[in-house]
Design an enzyme around this catalytic site. Structure first.
Site, mmCIF file in Angstrom:
data_model
loop_
_atom_site.group_PDB
_atom_site.id
_atom_site.type_symbol
_atom_site.label_atom_id
_atom_site.label_comp_id
_atom_site.label_asym_id
_atom_site.label_seq_id
_atom_site.Cartn_x
_atom_site.Cartn_y
_atom_site.Cartn_z
ATOM 1 N N HIS A 80 6.989 -4.059 -5.103
ATOM 2 C CA HIS A 80 6.737 -5.463 -4.735
ATOM 3 C C HIS A 80 7.893 -6.295 -5.265
ATOM 4 O O HIS A 80 8.064 -6.414 -6.482
ATOM 5 C CB HIS A 80 5.428 -5.952 -5.365
ATOM 6 C CG HIS A 80 4.218 -5.221 -4.871
ATOM 7 N ND1 HIS A 80 3.457 -5.661 -3.809
ATOM 8 C CD2 HIS A 80 3.645 -4.052 -5.282
ATOM 9 C CE1 HIS A 80 2.461 -4.809 -3.600
ATOM 10 N NE2 HIS A 80 2.549 -3.818 -4.484
ATOM 11 N N ASN A 112 2.989 -8.131 0.851
ATOM 12 C CA ASN A 112 2.173 -9.268 0.385
ATOM 13 C C ASN A 112 3.089 -10.394 -0.105
ATOM 14 O O ASN A 112 3.291 -10.595 -1.296
ATOM 15 C CB ASN A 112 1.127 -8.850 -0.659
ATOM 16 C CG ASN A 112 1.677 -8.013 -1.789
ATOM 17 O OD1 ASN A 112 2.803 -7.511 -1.722
ATOM 18 N ND2 ASN A 112 0.910 -7.862 -2.850
ATOM 19 N N HIS A 197 -3.552 1.137 1.324
ATOM 20 C CA HIS A 197 -4.159 0.795 0.037
ATOM 21 C C HIS A 197 -5.656 0.917 0.319
ATOM 22 O O HIS A 197 -6.196 0.144 1.104
ATOM 23 C CB HIS A 197 -3.771 -0.645 -0.312
ATOM 24 C CG HIS A 197 -4.522 -1.243 -1.459
ATOM 25 N ND1 HIS A 197 -3.904 -1.710 -2.578
ATOM 26 C CD2 HIS A 197 -5.849 -1.485 -1.648
ATOM 27 C CE1 HIS A 197 -4.793 -2.207 -3.422
ATOM 28 N NE2 HIS A 197 -5.992 -2.075 -2.870
ATOM 29 N N HIS A 235 -1.048 4.845 -4.127
ATOM 30 C CA HIS A 235 -1.558 4.888 -5.505
ATOM 31 C C HIS A 235 -2.943 5.528 -5.667
ATOM 32 O O HIS A 235 -3.912 4.861 -6.061
ATOM 33 C CB HIS A 235 -1.539 3.496 -6.152
ATOM 34 C CG HIS A 235 -1.973 2.345 -5.275
ATOM 35 N ND1 HIS A 235 -3.190 2.302 -4.628
ATOM 36 C CD2 HIS A 235 -1.342 1.189 -4.948
ATOM 37 C CE1 HIS A 235 -3.286 1.164 -3.963
ATOM 38 N NE2 HIS A 235 -2.175 0.481 -4.137
ATOM 39 N N ASP A 308 4.690 1.427 -7.662
ATOM 40 C CA ASP A 308 3.879 0.222 -7.437
ATOM 41 C C ASP A 308 4.374 -0.915 -8.353
ATOM 42 O O ASP A 308 3.584 -1.704 -8.881
ATOM 43 C CB ASP A 308 2.384 0.494 -7.643
ATOM 44 C CG ASP A 308 1.517 -0.617 -7.055
ATOM 45 O OD1 ASP A 308 2.060 -1.541 -6.427
ATOM 46 O OD2 ASP A 308 0.283 -0.556 -7.222
ATOM 47 N N GLY A 327 -1.089 -5.823 -11.788
ATOM 48 C CA GLY A 327 0.274 -5.363 -11.536
ATOM 49 C C GLY A 327 1.000 -4.970 -12.804
ATOM 50 O O GLY A 327 0.854 -5.599 -13.848
HETATM 51 O O1 DOR Z 1 -1.736 -3.841 -9.283
HETATM 52 C C1 DOR Z 1 -1.414 -4.178 -8.157
HETATM 53 N N1 DOR Z 1 -0.544 -5.179 -7.922
HETATM 54 N N2 DOR Z 1 -1.974 -3.557 -7.125
HETATM 55 C C2 DOR Z 1 -1.803 -3.962 -5.871
HETATM 56 O O2 DOR Z 1 -2.373 -3.361 -4.998
HETATM 57 C C3 DOR Z 1 -0.986 -5.144 -5.567
HETATM 58 C C4 DOR Z 1 -0.019 -5.427 -6.632
HETATM 59 C C5 DOR Z 1 0.583 -6.786 -6.543
HETATM 60 O O3 DOR Z 1 1.050 -7.158 -5.473
HETATM 61 O O4 DOR Z 1 0.656 -7.458 -7.554
#
Ligand code: DOR
Length: 381
Positions: A80, A112, A197, A235, A308, A327
């Site tokens: 991300h 996202n 996901h 994941h 991730d 995250g």
């Molecule tokens: O821990 C996570 N963070 N899992 C996710 O599926 C999204 C991600 C995020 O975008 O922060």
């Protein structure tokens, strides 16, 4: 300047070989113990040797590598980078710099974002930032749904096909079977993979965090068989998920999956439930689950380790476990922590770790990198 790297352990086509290397501006040559000379090439994350007949010795600065390792660079299919939309957390520039520092030369960015890549116009915002600022190869995902919400209509998948690695609504599961089925039909017709996901929100609302993952995988594996669409699970964190995917692969359904370093190295007894640092989705499960993931890596059910990498601001992670955002970051530390915690403790082999971080992701997603063998060097590990 030419370099002669003496006494390297080079990871060639799946095993380590003792080599001297000549690095010139446009080529890397390897010289084995019998003095045979090869050119090194890079193919889908494997370093390959191509024999050549003649080689004129060149003047070069000599560096003794003293048995250091030379590996193919890594590829992370799940990161991300937060640009566009959330640049205060991470940008294409800082994220790609972190990747390079961790040994990655290709990463795939999750959708996202604001705007989420749901058609060519919205995707272009990210593509332009990549062109301008990325220091490594950055390939975006396109969203599956029109609002990147796991519900509603499909995104303009066809319009994005030439520019995206695959389609996913990562961060959210696709909530209905019918929607996933049309998405799979469309992805299949475009020659692309659906990346999921898996999180069933109804099951989650009833408090069953394990089942909310594996139940959607079970549904999607059946849809993948029915539609013929290649399917990849993000994941994976539970024992049941590994078992479902193992059985599906035995039945020749086109399903692959990844897990992340934190699921392989932590269990719920190690989590500090007062700290936002441990807050991620899916959450860390039990030691039994961790062991099942290790088994999955070792028997090939799980072929890919992806970080991730999901940065947030300090404030967003400082609100305790309950209040912080999901995250954890990983690009700079994935290899070294996995090496120390799994390879040195003999839970997985060095070769398996390299395969899961370099060749397997590139093969599954058909990621080709141009140019010479891309390598990293580790001194004195
Ligand atoms: O821990 C996570 N963070 N899992 C996710 O599926 C999204 C991600 C995020 O975008 O922060």
């Amino acid at each position: 300047m030419n370099l002669k790297l003496k006494g390297a352990n080079v990871y060639v086509a799946g095993t380590f070989k003792k080599r001297d290397l000549f690095v010139t501006n446009d080529c890397i040559y390897s010289i084995g113990s019998g003095n045979e000379v090869c050119v090194l090439e890079f193919n889908h994350g494997e370093i390959i040797e191509k024999k050549i007949d003649s080689f004129n010795n060149i003047s070069a600065r000599v560096i003794d590598l003293d048995n250091s390792f030379i590996l193919p660079s890594f590829c992370d299919v799940h990161v991300h980078f937060r640009e566009p939309g959330y640049e205060y957390k991470e940008t294409i520039k800082t994220g790609s710099q972190a990747s390079a520092r961790g040994g990655y030369t290709t990463v795939c960015t999750m959708p996202n974002l604001i705007p989420a890549p749901v058609d060519k116009k919205t995707l272009d915002v990210q593509l332009e930032a990549i062109k301008k600022d990325a220091v490594i190869n950055v390939i975006p995902y396109g969203a599956i749904t029109a609002n990147q919400s796991g519900r509603g209509e499909l995104s303009r998948m066809r319009e994005m096909a030439d520019y995206v690695v695959a389609y996913t609504d990562d961060g959210l599961g696709v909530q209905t079977k019918d929607l996933m089925k049309v998405a799979m039909h469309e992805a299949k017709s475009l020659g692309k993979i659906i990346v999921a996901h898996c999180e069933d929100e109804e099951i989650l609302a009833r408090g069953d965090v394990r089942k909310s993952e594996w139940k959607q995988i079970e549904r999607d594996v059946m849809l993948s068989e029915e539609t013929g669409c290649p399917y990849h699970v993000c994941h994976v964190s539970t024992k049941e998920s590994v078992e479902i995917i193992r059985e599906a692969r035995k039945s020749n359904i086109d399903v692959t999956c990844e897990t992340a370093p934190h699921y392989l190295m932590l269990n719920d007894e190690k989590v500090d439930y007062t700290s936002g640092s441990y807050k991620m989705n899916p959450p860390i499960k039990t030691e039994l689950d961790r062991k099942a993931l290790i088994e999955g890596i070792n028997d090939g059910t799980i072929g890919i380790i992806a970080t991730d990498h999901a940065p947030h601001s300090k404030a967003e992670k400082a609100r305790g476990f309950e209040g912080s955002l999901n995250g954890i970051v990983g690009l700079e530390t994935a290899f070294s922590t996995l090496y120390s915690n799994l390879v040195l403790k003999e839970e997985i082999s060095f070769e398996t770790l390299i395969k899961c971080m370099a060749a397997n992701p590139r093969k599954r997603f058909d990621i080709k990198e141009s140019g010479l063998a891309v390598v990293i060097l580790m001194k004195n590990i």
